[in-house]
Scaffold this motif. Structure first.
Motif, PDB file in Angstrom:
ATOM      1  N   PRO A   1      15.760  27.862  52.634  1.00  0.00           N
ATOM      2  CA  PRO A   1      16.243  28.288  51.307  1.00  0.00           C
ATOM      3  C   PRO A   1      17.349  27.394  50.773  1.00  0.00           C
ATOM      4  O   PRO A   1      17.558  27.333  49.551  1.00  0.00           O
ATOM      5  N   GLU A   2      18.071  26.704  51.671  1.00  0.00           N
ATOM      6  CA  GLU A   2      19.120  25.809  51.200  1.00  0.00           C
ATOM      7  C   GLU A   2      18.549  24.586  50.489  1.00  0.00           C
ATOM      8  O   GLU A   2      19.219  23.963  49.657  1.00  0.00           O
ATOM      9  N   LYS A   3      17.301  24.235  50.819  1.00  0.00           N
ATOM     10  CA  LYS A   3      16.653  23.086  50.185  1.00  0.00           C
ATOM     11  C   LYS A   3      16.033  23.460  48.854  1.00  0.00           C
ATOM     12  O   LYS A   3      16.035  22.659  47.909  1.00  0.00           O
ATOM     13  N   MET A   4      15.498  24.693  48.785  1.00  0.00           N
ATOM     14  CA  MET A   4      14.929  25.212  47.538  1.00  0.00           C
ATOM     15  C   MET A   4      14.982  26.736  47.608  1.00  0.00           C
ATOM     16  O   MET A   4      14.435  27.338  48.525  1.00  0.00           O
ATOM     17  N   ALA A   5      15.681  27.339  46.663  1.00  0.00           N
ATOM     18  CA  ALA A   5      15.847  28.793  46.675  1.00  0.00           C
ATOM     19  C   ALA A   5      14.490  29.487  46.597  1.00  0.00           C
ATOM     20  O   ALA A   5      13.600  29.059  45.857  1.00  0.00           O
ATOM     21  N   TYR A   6      14.341  30.552  47.382  1.00  0.00           N
ATOM     22  CA  TYR A   6      13.086  31.297  47.371  1.00  0.00           C
ATOM     23  C   TYR A   6      12.900  32.000  46.023  1.00  0.00           C
ATOM     24  O   TYR A   6      13.864  32.432  45.395  1.00  0.00           O
ATOM     25  N   ASN A   7      11.642  32.130  45.633  1.00  0.00           N
ATOM     26  CA  ASN A   7      11.301  32.913  44.436  1.00  0.00           C
ATOM     27  C   ASN A   7      10.929  34.333  44.853  1.00  0.00           C
ATOM     28  O   ASN A   7      10.040  34.515  45.687  1.00  0.00           O
TER      29      ASN A   7
ATOM     30  N   THR B   1      -0.317  22.643  50.890  1.00  0.00           N
ATOM     31  CA  THR B   1      -0.106  21.924  49.626  1.00  0.00           C
ATOM     32  C   THR B   1      -0.655  22.729  48.447  1.00  0.00           C
ATOM     33  O   THR B   1      -1.038  22.151  47.428  1.00  0.00           O
ATOM     34  N   PHE B   2      -0.706  24.063  48.578  1.00  0.00           N
ATOM     35  CA  PHE B   2      -1.376  24.893  47.580  1.00  0.00           C
ATOM     36  C   PHE B   2      -0.851  24.633  46.172  1.00  0.00           C
ATOM     37  O   PHE B   2      -1.610  24.630  45.211  1.00  0.00           O
ATOM     38  N   TRP B   3       0.477  24.463  46.042  1.00  0.00           N
ATOM     39  CA  TRP B   3       1.068  24.303  44.713  1.00  0.00           C
ATOM     40  C   TRP B   3       1.724  22.931  44.558  1.00  0.00           C
ATOM     41  O   TRP B   3       2.590  22.747  43.696  1.00  0.00           O
TER      42      TRP B   3
ATOM     43  N   LEU C   1       8.292  43.909  35.398  1.00  0.00           N
ATOM     44  CA  LEU C   1       8.587  42.846  36.353  1.00  0.00           C
ATOM     45  C   LEU C   1      10.084  42.614  36.421  1.00  0.00           C
ATOM     46  O   LEU C   1      10.757  42.512  35.390  1.00  0.00           O
ATOM     47  N   VAL C   2      10.616  42.531  37.651  1.00  0.00           N
ATOM     48  CA  VAL C   2      11.959  42.000  37.871  1.00  0.00           C
ATOM     49  C   VAL C   2      11.806  40.812  38.807  1.00  0.00           C
ATOM     50  O   VAL C   2      10.996  40.824  39.735  1.00  0.00           O
ATOM     51  N   SER C   3      12.579  39.755  38.553  1.00  0.00           N
ATOM     52  CA  SER C   3      12.313  38.483  39.216  1.00  0.00           C
ATOM     53  C   SER C   3      13.576  37.646  39.309  1.00  0.00           C
ATOM     54  O   SER C   3      14.572  37.884  38.606  1.00  0.00           O
ATOM     55  N   GLY C   4      13.514  36.665  40.171  1.00  0.00           N
ATOM     56  CA  GLY C   4      14.567  35.672  40.230  1.00  0.00           C
ATOM     57  C   GLY C   4      14.227  34.421  39.453  1.00  0.00           C
ATOM     58  O   GLY C   4      15.062  33.512  39.342  1.00  0.00           O
ATOM     59  N   ASN C   5      12.996  34.376  38.891  1.00  0.00           N
ATOM     60  CA  ASN C   5      12.551  33.151  38.231  1.00  0.00           C
ATOM     61  C   ASN C   5      11.795  33.396  36.935  1.00  0.00           C
ATOM     62  O   ASN C   5      11.714  32.504  36.094  1.00  0.00           O
ATOM     63  N   LEU C   6      11.223  34.584  36.752  1.00  0.00           N
ATOM     64  CA  LEU C   6      10.366  34.848  35.603  1.00  0.00           C
ATOM     65  C   LEU C   6      10.990  35.886  34.680  1.00  0.00           C
ATOM     66  O   LEU C   6      11.512  36.900  35.153  1.00  0.00           O
TER      67      LEU C   6
ATOM     68  N   LEU D   1       9.396  25.620  37.265  1.00  0.00           N
ATOM     69  CA  LEU D   1       9.939  25.162  38.534  1.00  0.00           C
ATOM     70  C   LEU D   1       9.049  24.072  39.106  1.00  0.00           C
ATOM     71  O   LEU D   1       7.828  24.152  39.006  1.00  0.00           O
ATOM     72  N   GLN D   2       9.653  23.056  39.690  1.00  0.00           N
ATOM     73  CA  GLN D   2       8.945  21.995  40.410  1.00  0.00           C
ATOM     74  C   GLN D   2       7.716  21.471  39.656  1.00  0.00           C
ATOM     75  O   GLN D   2       6.592  21.530  40.115  1.00  0.00           O
ATOM     76  N   GLY D   3       7.953  20.990  38.442  1.00  0.00           N
ATOM     77  CA  GLY D   3       6.883  20.361  37.694  1.00  0.00           C
ATOM     78  C   GLY D   3       6.039  21.300  36.865  1.00  0.00           C
ATOM     79  O   GLY D   3       4.985  20.897  36.368  1.00  0.00           O
ATOM     80  N   TYR D   4       6.464  22.566  36.691  1.00  0.00           N
ATOM     81  CA  TYR D   4       5.746  23.523  35.857  1.00  0.00           C
ATOM     82  C   TYR D   4       6.648  23.965  34.711  1.00  0.00           C
ATOM     83  O   TYR D   4       7.850  24.216  34.902  1.00  0.00           O
TER      84      TYR D   4
END
Length: 692
Positions: free
Chosen positions: A351-357, A297-299, A390-395, A490-493
């Motif tokens: 990953p189908e439930k939530m795409a990986y970062n 439950t880290f995040w 940085l290269v990213s899928g989310n940032l 993502l997810q509340g952030y």
């Protein structure tokens, strides 16, 4: 007792201005120098007084000799210019190699818990995921160095302790508390931690350990193995070493579905090389750290109650450092490249439930340090260029050209690039009983069109006699926002890309008294921070509440640290205490993740006994009282509760091997150190070391 032996002749340069004085050794800086012995206590303020990058080799054959370190006149760098320990004006906590060997720990993260000024907040055990902070700051506000090279990750400070080195590789760890802008530039807002490895000597002394092996097993399916070998010299003046390690555990908890969720496994490898002659010295390293761990439950949050998260990181480290030995003007250039890759799975293996970062950060740096002596003292100057990409899928911002993510069918579509340029100037006035070190760093960052900004500092020490030392300092620093603080959504952030740099001003006064194996120290400090960055949640918004990154207007922190130690032949006892108070009032209904969650009180006691010639017992106890609160899954706000932990280690030692059994959290205390994440109970480990 084995002492460091250096088989290469080195010319000693004696400057006339310093000749025939009690501190003539000042002229010898840049060579290996051993003049006297300072007995230091285990995991305490060993008071090397500054952060150094030159390793010192010690013997751990017996409890008495293990505590003897050749530190009294070794070159140290708590300032930009290298100064001897006796002349340095700044105080530093030093965790020595013998201390590391005796402590009941399996990671650097665990070891730092025993430094009273350091706050270690673990989400996962044995270094799986840890935030390190100093003097009430956050994990983003300190700089981590490996042999003096900045290895901070601009993406996030959460994974900066994923290091390529095993504990057996470390000579010492040095903790510089307080702003260190003029020494290390950006990132060093509230302090610095320098990890110094055992470098291979170009010509190995007689009795030098050629091979080190370690094996451990323990609770929760824990197992670890490590090896280090001294490589045969290529030719005269050359040296090298290679180390590798592996560890794993099933973890101490399970998800609601019954699957592993705090398990971990990881491998490390580290190569070091060295070349020395009468004119120059060169050091280089290449390392890799690959690790995956269940993030439980880290995040998680009350809104997103995931308990099967997972993360995997791969980090590469490389650097070349040099130093000239002849001439009046000394140069110490360095160049480095570090790469950090991480994959975060909100739902493990789904990953189908939530795409990986996915994120990849490349950091390139070039540093040139130099100093010279003249009639008015010692002057240092230099500059550093550091590029963070940085290269990213989310940032980040949309990329003009995407980059493929290895072993996936996805691309990096976002990214950020920024360049930091800094230059420094420092001058040191040195007298028999008095040192004044003053300087400044000028910093410009390409991000947000930041203007060139100057951050000054000054350190003063006075030594009225051999027993007393008084010191005072005023220092300033800054810290650029991490890419996660700027762009994570993502997810509340919800992050803010327009965050301002954090800035800090600090004053400090302190004293030390030591005599015949007794040492007492006390330090009083005050920090004034502006534009401090934090993640906060307004719980009054109910289901619409999210974590937001913001700049606090100001935070004032005041603290006091004290320690006392007794060190005799068969007994070492040390006790230290830290008090911190921050006056930033927390608004009603606002929950803070970082800036307003700090250790109000921390008390550490350390006892080592030599029970027989071969048997040692070590006991370390910690009491911590944290300010702050967190919201549980039921939506209730919970205050952090004080807790008391005891760790123990029993060691049987022979000339070339030792066996030990240890217990972390000996009395099986239940506690929370980070929000919703419950910490492990009693953890038993048995191990075996052999040196050939």
């Amino acid at each position: 007792m084995r002492k460091p032996v250096y088989n290469i002749k080195r010319q000693v340069l004696v400057f006339r201005h310093f000749g025939n004085k009690g501190y003539s050794l000042f002229a010898c800086l840049g060579r290996e120098v051993v003049c006297s012995v300072l007995s230091v206590a285990t995991l305490t303020y060993a008071s090397a007084e500054s952060v150094s990058t030159d390793p010192v080799v010690t013997d751990s054959a017996s409890m008495t000799t293990a505590r003897e370190m050749m530190l009294e006149e070794v070159s140290v760098t708590g300032s930009r210019a290298p100064l001897t320990k006796s002349q340095a004006a700044r105080m530093v906590t030093v965790l020595e190699r013998a201390d590391i060997a005796q402590a009941p720990v399996q990671s650097i993260n665990d070891l730092l818990k025993y430094a009273v000024g350091v706050d270690v907040r673990q989400r996962g055990p044995i270094g799986a995921q840890t935030d390190i902070s100093i003097r009430g700051g956050t994990s983003e506000q300190i700089i981590i160095l490996l042999n003096g090279i900045n290895i901070c990750d601009p993406q996030t400070g959460h994974n900066v302790m994923d290091l390529p080195i095993d504990l057996s590789e470390i000579v010492r760890i040095e903790v510089l508390e307080g702003p260190a802008g003029r020494i290390y530039g950006t990132s060093s807002l509230v302090g610095a931690i320098n990890i110094v490895t055992q470098r291979p000597l170009p010509a190995s002394p007689t009795g030098e350990e050629k091979l080190h092996l370690r094996m451990e097993v323990g609770s929760y399916g824990y197992a670890a193995t490590a090896a280090r070998i001294q490589l045969p010299p290529y030719k005269e003046g050359w040296g090298g070493s290679l180390s590798a390690s592996y560890s794993r555990s099933d973890g101490y908890s399970r998800s609601k579905a019954g699957s592993l969720n705090t398990d971990f496994s990881g491998s490390k490898a580290f190569y070091q090389g060295q070349y020395e002659d009468d004119d120059i010295s060169l050091h280089w390293h290449l390392g890799i750290a690959d690790k995956g761990w269940g993030s439980s439950t880290f995040w998680a949050s009350p809104k997103w109650q995931a308990d099967d998260q997972y993360e995997h990181t791969t980090k590469l480290f490389s650097a070349i450092q040099g130093a000239t030995k002849r001439g009046r003007l000394h140069f110490a250039p360095s160049i480095y490249w570090n790469q950090n890759r991480d994959r975060y799975e909100g739902y493990r293996g789904q990953p189908e439930k939530m795409a990986y970062n996915y994120n990849r950060t490349d950091i390139y740096g070039v540093n040139l340090s130099s100093y010279f002596d003249w009639v008015a003292g010692r002057t240092a100057f230099g500059a550093e260029l550091r590029n963070e990409d940085l290269v990213s899928g989310n940032l980040g911002e949309p990329l003009a050209q995407t980059h493929h993510i290895n072993r996936t069918d996805r691309d990096y579509t976002l990214g950020v690039n920024r360049t930091n340029i800094s230059g420094y100037l420092e001058h040191n006035l040195l007298f028999k009983d008095f040192t004044l070190s003053a300087g400044l760093v000028a910093v410009k960052n390409s991000w947000s069109n930041m203007n060139m900004t100057v951050y000054p500092g000054i350190d003063i020490s006075y030594r009225p006699n051999d027993q007393w030392k008084l010191h005072a300092s005023y220092n300033t620093s800054l810290r650029m926002p991490s890419f996660t603080e700027m762009y994570y959504k993502l997810q509340g952030y919800s992050a803010d890309p327009h965050l301002k740099p954090e800035e800090m001003q600090a004053i400090e006064v302190g004293t030390r008294w030591q005599h015949h194996g007794i040492c007492v120290e006390a330090t009083l400090w005050h920090h004034h921070g502006t534009n401090m960055i934090d993640w906060i949640m307004d719980t009054s918004k109910g289901d619409e509440a999210v974590w937001q990154s913001v700049n606090h207007t100001e935070i004032n922190s005041t603290g006091f640290e004290a320690s006392a130690r007794l060190n005799v032949s068969c007994l070492m006892f040390h006790v230290s205490y830290s008090y911190i108070n921050q006056d930033k009032k927390q608004e009603e209904g606002i929950v803070s993740q970082y800036a307003l969650e700090y250790l109000h009180h921390k008390l550490v006691g350390n006892l080592r006994l030599q029970l027989t010639r071969h048997l040692d017992l070590g006991l370390i106890a910690r009491w911590q009282d944290r300010v702050g609160s967190y919201t549980d899954f039921d939506g209730h706000v919970q205050d952090y509760q004080p807790y008391f932990l005891t760790d123990a280690r029993l060691t049987w030692k022979q000339n070339q091997w030792k066996a030990y059994i240890e217990a972390n959290n000996l009395f099986d205390v239940s506690y929370h150190d980070y929000g919703l994440v419950e910490q492990p109970g009693r953890w038993l480990i048995a191990g075996f070391n052999i040196n050939l």
